[in-house]
Design an enzyme around this catalytic site. Sequence first.
Site, PDB file in Angstrom:
ATOM      1  N   SER A 100       0.938  -1.246  -0.301  1.00  0.00           N
ATOM      2  CA  SER A 100      -0.053   0.085   0.159  1.00  0.00           C
ATOM      3  C   SER A 100       0.714   1.240   0.581  1.00  0.00           C
ATOM      4  O   SER A 100       2.109   1.333  -1.114  1.00  0.00           O
ATOM      5  CB  SER A 100      -0.675   0.037   1.155  1.00  0.00           C
ATOM      6  OG  SER A 100      -1.961   0.969   1.368  1.00  0.00           O
ATOM      7  N   ASP A 239      -2.751   6.625  -3.609  1.00  0.00           N
ATOM      8  CA  ASP A 239      -1.632   5.706  -3.104  1.00  0.00           C
ATOM      9  C   ASP A 239      -0.705   4.368  -3.621  1.00  0.00           C
ATOM     10  O   ASP A 239      -1.140   4.370  -4.661  1.00  0.00           O
ATOM     11  CB  ASP A 239      -1.707   4.842  -1.501  1.00  0.00           C
ATOM     12  CG  ASP A 239      -2.494   3.393  -1.972  1.00  0.00           C
ATOM     13  OD1 ASP A 239      -3.219   4.441  -2.245  1.00  0.00           O
ATOM     14  OD2 ASP A 239      -2.901   2.891  -0.519  1.00  0.00           O
TER      15      ASP A 239
END
Length: 445
Positions: A100, A239
């Site tokens: 992530s 992200d």
Amino acid sequence: MGKLFGTDGIRGRAGEYPVTAEMAEKLGAVLGQIFGTTGKAKILIGKDTRESGSMLEEALCKGLVNAGVAAVKLGVVPTPAVAYLVKELGADAAVMLTASHNPFEDNGMKIFGGNGFKLPDEMEAEVEGLLLAVETPSGLAGAAGSVSEFPNGGEVYAERVKESVSGVDFSGMKIVLDAGNGAGFQVGVEIFKDLGMDVISMATEPDGKNINADCGALHPGKAGRMVVEHGADLGISLDGDADRVIFTDKEGSEVSGDRTLAICAMSLLKAGKLSSNTMVATVMSNLGLDEAMRREGVSVVRTGVGDRLVLERMREEGIIFGGENSGHLIFSEYATTGDGILSALQVCKLMVESGATLNELAAIMREYPSTLLNLPVSEKPPIESLAKLQCLITQANEAFGDEGRQLIRYSGTEKKIRILVEHSDEAVVNEWIGKFKKVIEEEIG
């Protein structure tokens, strides 16, 4: 928290326990054991742009094949694409290889069931138990799995996302898209351009090491400066795996995740789509969100940290919208997980339909002064076992009353303790942040 799984899958430094090729191969064997009981299972594999992704992908495929599973490689795709495709392609499960928002040195494994949702606690515990019990990966007698590729996954996902804003005319809208050199670097740009927007793209040249590096959702100021320079309507910062998004307004200022939650909740309320006039947020969301929603007759249900917990509560109570102030937004009408690209389209849609700027929409709420301090720790003793800290927490709660709050918790993905203090008076926030920091350093080091 288990020994392997944190708040969002297995995550850590790539090449070090538990994010190793051996563990990935074990995971393949375990998933084959769990999902292959009714015949030959099909399991999808997606990844972001980290250089360690190929190592984990190869090992995972080996474990799946030895377990008789048909492994399907999707290549580089956003996490929400994997969540959508596992159901669309009729697969039994899927694994997304990503860490992530973490730096490129880290990686991880997020697991989705055949319904497109992250595994529930009980199944996650089953997977973990089997992983910890297996010394070395082993195949199944007579098993003969396979590996294939499905390179069109991004395109299939893109069509689904664009359907969520069908009929909206985006011509004339100018955006800055910061893809964070991550999984949305290609499909993200294509989606916004296909919808007729003028797209200024940045951080779209991943090299395996520059994912999230001074760009993306953790550094929205980069997009903000580009917004001002190009006279754009807003900035959109994703992200690394594109399941989170942070916005910047036309003046280049960051719009907090809580303001975005408020904007979207009110849009759904006015459209008559906000089920039970209720939304879900985590304990990390600002008290100002509750205040703004209460004023509009909307209830805010709080959960622990993690979009998985948010979604579980949404499903339990039939709530259509929720998210985290970190940028996870979940529109359950369209998705089974947080989706940065889809969420950005919903905000752009609202701007077009309302004729309002993002600045104007964000004025829906005021935010209580707040500070979140992240302190590195070498160990994580139970917070309730820290006597001095517990005493200080009690004192803070008594002093704050209804004017503020504190929240102290360990990170679920990193060796850090997070200290959150909110209060109507900023001086009080600063005072108590200092007190908590001092006590934690004394007790943990």
